[in-house]
Design an enzyme around this catalytic site. Structure first.
Site, PDB file in Angstrom:
ATOM      1  CB  ALA A   1       1.370   2.712 -53.372  1.00  0.00           C
ATOM      2  CB  ALA A   2       5.954   3.629 -50.355  1.00  0.00           C
ATOM      3  CD  GLU A   3       9.737   0.796 -55.406  1.00  0.00           C
ATOM      4  OE1 GLU A   3      10.368  -0.107 -54.811  1.00  0.00           O
ATOM      5  OE2 GLU A   3       9.038   0.596 -56.407  1.00  0.00           O
TER       6      GLU A   3
ATOM      7  CG  ASN B   1      11.688  -2.052 -37.733  1.00  0.00           C
ATOM      8  OD1 ASN B   1      11.824  -0.906 -37.302  1.00  0.00           O
ATOM      9  ND2 ASN B   1      12.585  -2.629 -38.506  1.00  0.00           N
TER      10      ASN B   1
ATOM     11  CE1 TYR C   1      10.399   3.619 -47.161  1.00  0.00           C
ATOM     12  CE2 TYR C   1      11.373   3.582 -44.969  1.00  0.00           C
ATOM     13  CZ  TYR C   1      10.299   3.371 -45.800  1.00  0.00           C
ATOM     14  OH  TYR C   1       9.105   2.917 -45.281  1.00  0.00           O
TER      15      TYR C   1
END
Length: 379
Positions: free
Chosen positions: A86-88, A219, A190
């Site tokens: 869970a993360a922005e 990525n 980030y």
């Protein structure tokens, strides 16, 4: 170490849902804590999000947020391991939604660790999703100085069309794979939050007898990736633009590159970290180990979709973006036996075949760029 019950935070997201499904097949009991963010899942996600719908009847699902201690307490009950996703996410967005990124990524992790330290629990292992973004610019070799780690690029150079990294005025740097011992110097908010997440987990967990594992993902891409989110995921962003018949604006000179790793390989690496005690209290790169430039990505996507759109190299750039970075995978291969199986060409074909089965979503990328322009972060 006996692990049966696993909590995946952000488990309805792209990586989390794929991991959850494979863990269920392997006999684990999986609990997912996720807030079903509209940025990722769209409006009315409980009815329309394919990621959420793929897991809902196979896992115990808790709709909640990692910024809530109450939600954490509910989710942690009876768990043997936590996989903390869970993360922005989104380099660009993090530069102007600073508080949100800190609140979710850092404070959310702090609540988890505080509970592990100060309450009774059954957790034996915590795996945290770190990121290649913590390295900032990657590792380079200088003929005279050996390995060097360039700082964040300067606007004055990029404004004049010079996008290459520099190190104390030295030119002719050779890009090499970034290993786990490379300098950590993130160039975005980030990246800073992912660095903090990793360091907190890897510092606190060993002190309380919980194994910590950090995976620095490159990525990640593949079928199931959100096509709605205009803030992260270059393959998804370009695909949505192409499918809408919109031209693609390539930042910088199009030669900037990334290491693209297919979702199946990421899931396999993560499960090795869960099941193999050699991973305990270690950090690992997870990538394909190859740099692919952005212009190549745009051209191949257009070719695979059979849709020709204008591809423009604009010279625009975003503050916080890096020039290059690809992973040195020596450590994860030696300790965990991990070698990625899906080449970029094969992975891109599988990704585009999947996109062709999906509805064409509204292209909201221009909106995200406008937000950055208004904040002075897009040049």
């Amino acid at each position: 170490m006996c692990i049966k019950n696993i909590l995946i935070t952000g488990g309805a997201g792209f990586i989390g849902s794929n991991l959850a499904l494979k863990l269920v097949k392997r006999g684990y009991q999986v609990t997912v804590l996720d807030n079903l963010s509209t940025q990722i899942h769209g409006e009315d996600p409980e009815k329309t999000s394919s990621l959420y719908l793929s897991i809902i009847d196979k896992v115990k699902f808790i709709k909640g947020t990692v910024t809530s201690k109450v939600d954490w307490e509910l989710a942690l009950a009876g768990q043997d391991a936590i996989i903390h996703y869970a993360a922005e996410t989104g380099t660009g967005q993090s530069m102007y939604e600073v508080n949100k990124y800190v609140e979710v990524n850092i404070n959310g992790t702090a609540i988890m660790l505080d509970l592990l330290v100060n309450s009774v629990h059954t957790v034996k292992k915590v795996i945290v999703a770190s990121s290649r973004s913590i390295y900032g610019e990657g590792k380079y070799l200088c003929k005279d100085l050996g390995p060097v780690y360039p700082k964040q690029r300067e606007s004055v150079d990029m404004d004049s069309g010079d996008f290459e990294v520099k190190y104390d005025g030295v030119g002719d740097l050779e890009l090499v794979g970034t290993d786990e011992e490379s300098k950590i110097h993130p160039s975005s908010v980030y990246g800073i939050t992912k660095q903090n997440q990793e360091q907190m987990v890897m510092t606190v967990c060993p002190t309380i007898g919980v194994a910590g594992v950090a995976f620095r993902y490159q990525n990640v891409y593949g079928p199931g990736q959100s096509l709605k989110n205009p803030y992260t995921g270059i393959l998804s962003i370009f695909s949505t633009q192409i499918k809408n018949g919109h031209g693609i604006n390539i930042f910088e000179d199009g030669k900037e590159s990334r290491d693209f790793v297919f979702i199946d390989d990421v899931v396999d690496a993560t499960i090795l970290g869960l099941e193999n005690d050699n991973a305990n209290n270690q950090v690992f790169n997870v990538g394909y180990g190859q740099a692919v430039d952005v212009m190549t990505v745009a051209k191949q996507l257009s070719e695979y979709y059979g849709i020709k759109v204008p591809i423009t190299v604009s010279g625009n750039y975003r503050l916080g973006d890096i020039r290059h970075n690809y992973a040195d995978l020596t450590k994860i291969k030696n300790l965990l036996g991990f070698t990625p199986k899906v080449s970029f060409d094969e992975g891109l074909q599988r990704f585009t075949n999947w996109v062709n089965t999906q509805a064409v979503h509204e292209d909201q990328y221009a909106k995200s760029i406008q937000e950055m322009k208004e904040k002075g972060l897009y040049k």
